[in-house]
Design a protein around this motif. Structure first.
Motif, PDB file in Angstrom:
ATOM      1  N   LYS A 117      39.789-112.130 -70.609  1.00 10.03           N
ATOM      2  CA  LYS A 117      40.514-111.633 -69.415  1.00 10.03           C
ATOM      3  C   LYS A 117      40.226-110.161 -69.166  1.00 10.03           C
ATOM      4  CE  LYS A 117      42.953-115.034 -67.667  1.00 10.03           C
ATOM      5  NZ  LYS A 117      42.342-115.532 -66.435  1.00 10.03           N
ATOM      6  N   GLU A 120      36.897-109.845 -67.697  1.00 20.22           N
ATOM      7  CA  GLU A 120      36.964-110.358 -66.334  1.00 20.22           C
ATOM      8  C   GLU A 120      37.559-109.297 -65.401  1.00 20.22           C
ATOM      9  OE1 GLU A 120      37.536-114.930 -66.035  1.00 20.22           O
ATOM     10  OE2 GLU A 120      39.330-114.016 -65.165  1.00 20.22           O
ATOM     11  N   THR A 121      38.590-108.618 -65.869  1.00 16.92           N
ATOM     12  CA  THR A 121      39.197-107.552 -65.073  1.00 16.92           C
ATOM     13  C   THR A 121      38.184-106.442 -64.794  1.00 16.92           C
ATOM     14  OG1 THR A 121      41.322-108.021 -66.126  1.00 16.92           O
ATOM     15  CG2 THR A 121      41.141-105.924 -64.956  1.00 16.92           C
ATOM     16  N   THR A 124      35.539-107.900 -62.259  1.00 12.95           N
ATOM     17  CA  THR A 124      36.037-108.056 -60.883  1.00 12.95           C
ATOM     18  C   THR A 124      36.366-106.706 -60.234  1.00 12.95           C
ATOM     19  OG1 THR A 124      38.224-108.535 -61.798  1.00 12.95           O
ATOM     20  CG2 THR A 124      36.945-110.411 -61.037  1.00 12.95           C
ATOM     21  N   SER A 125      36.503-105.661 -61.055  1.00 10.11           N
ATOM     22  CA  SER A 125      36.763-104.341 -60.457  1.00 10.11           C
ATOM     23  C   SER A 125      35.520-103.812 -59.729  1.00 10.11           C
ATOM     24  CB  SER A 125      37.221-103.345 -61.530  1.00 10.11           C
ATOM     25  OG  SER A 125      36.114-102.891 -62.297  1.00 10.11           O
TER      26      SER A 125
END
Lengths: 234, 234
Positions: A117, A120-121, A124-125
């Protein structure tokens, strides 16, 4: 706020640094791999160095969570004793060309869901195309990339060589090259296959071979035969 | 006003017809190759049929100026006794996809300057990229196109096969495919070459070969060796 340390001075490290620096929720620091002793603690430490240096550099860092950015190195080739992961971007990075991270596929791997996660953060930023890819799958992608990138570029080189030898501007072929790449957005490569090989057009194949040098002939023959066999197997 | 007869019902004939019909200065008529007896006179008669049919069909037409649209057929393979020419568009035409003729290179050949000008007027009425290409040069372009189009698409197919076999979505490779095609707008294919072959990265090459089937290995080896030899010759 996520703190990120980027280790490395190459294209990948530099492009990533420039992308992260524009994100409010990320605090990023770039460090040369020669300054390992000075590395501060961080939520994620990204080692963006050459494949051969990953094991050694990771063994010298004690940070909590260390990831590499390589397509061909396994998660377990990281030699830190803390948590491990992979933050692989499947795209060619050129020094002087701005990267559009929205078009870059991020292939992420971690040892647990929480770390995944976190990666992923991060991804996606700065990007949109995020994939969960394990070490085996990543190896597969890496060899497939050799075919669609390195070997495809070599097909362009042979095309260029043929044109140069016969005083024909290579630029005439560039629209065809673009269209060939675009076509597979809506057709599978199998269904997009055209040309004398798949038509079994022996006359054209013979004419083509007469125009090529020995090495080009060898490649023309093996690819033609392989295309023809791939049809027989359908 | 230029009068044009288009002979043929295939993709090339149909796309050309649709383009010419939008030009005020051109009067275009499309005719099936089965209706040869009914062909009216015209300034230019364009035979857009399969390569094998060009000689026979051209021998049956008595119009003043007859051109074909093939990349691999010589001007002298036209068997009419009147003036000859070639109106070759180097691009792949798909039945259902609209063609942007501004991006299509027109490779023109004629027996005299006046006829060449006429073909040039036709081409510039629907397109922008116009080249004077003789039959020898066109043969060269055609074989170069096999490498940059047919064989490149086959590289995509192998990439796709590798991904499918290992349950990795092929779409991950599509941005790389696009970038590979775009890169040669500003770098020669020789300077754009990257990958384990050109780096002489024997360890990665060995790892890759282990992931491939026999046929893929054969292709991987011959292309890797050829890339390495192409450097030695610089």
């Amino acid at each position: 706020m996520i703190s990120v340390i980027l280790v490395g001075n190459g294209n990948v490290a530099t492009h990533l640094y420039e992308a992260f620096i524009g994100v409010d929720e990320i605090k990023v620091t770039q460090i040369s791999s020669r300054e390992l002793a000075l590395i501060p603690q961080a939520d994620v430490t990204i080692i963006a160095v050459s494949d051969d240096a990953i094991a050694e550099i990771s063994s010298k860092i004690t940070n909590d969570f260390i990831v590499h950015t390589s397509g061909s190195v396994s998660l377990n080739d990281l030699k830190n004793t803390t948590r491990k992961g992979v933050f692989y971007m499947l795209q060619t990075f050129s020094k002087d060309k701005k990267v559009n991270f929205n078009e870059v596929p991020f292939c992420l791997e971690a040892e647990n869901e929480k770390d995944h996660k976190l990666l992923e953060t991060l991804a996606t930023s700065i990007g949109k195309k995020i994939y969960k890819i394990n070490s085996e799958q990543r190896k597969t992608l890496h060899v497939a990339a050799v075919f669609v990138n390195n070997f495809t570029n070599y097909m362009y080189k042979i095309g260029n060589d043929i044109c140069e030898k016969n005083n024909v501007p290579f630029e005439i072929l560039q629209p065809l090259i673009k269209e060939t790449a675009s076509k597979i957005d809506y057709l599978s490569p199998k269904n997009a296959q055209t040309g004398p090989a798949i038509r079994n057009d022996e006359k054209t194949i013979k004419n083509h071979l007469n125009l090529l040098d020995t090495n080009q002939q060898k490649i023309y023959k093996i690819l033609t035969k392989s295309i023809q066999n791939s049809i027989d197997c359908v």
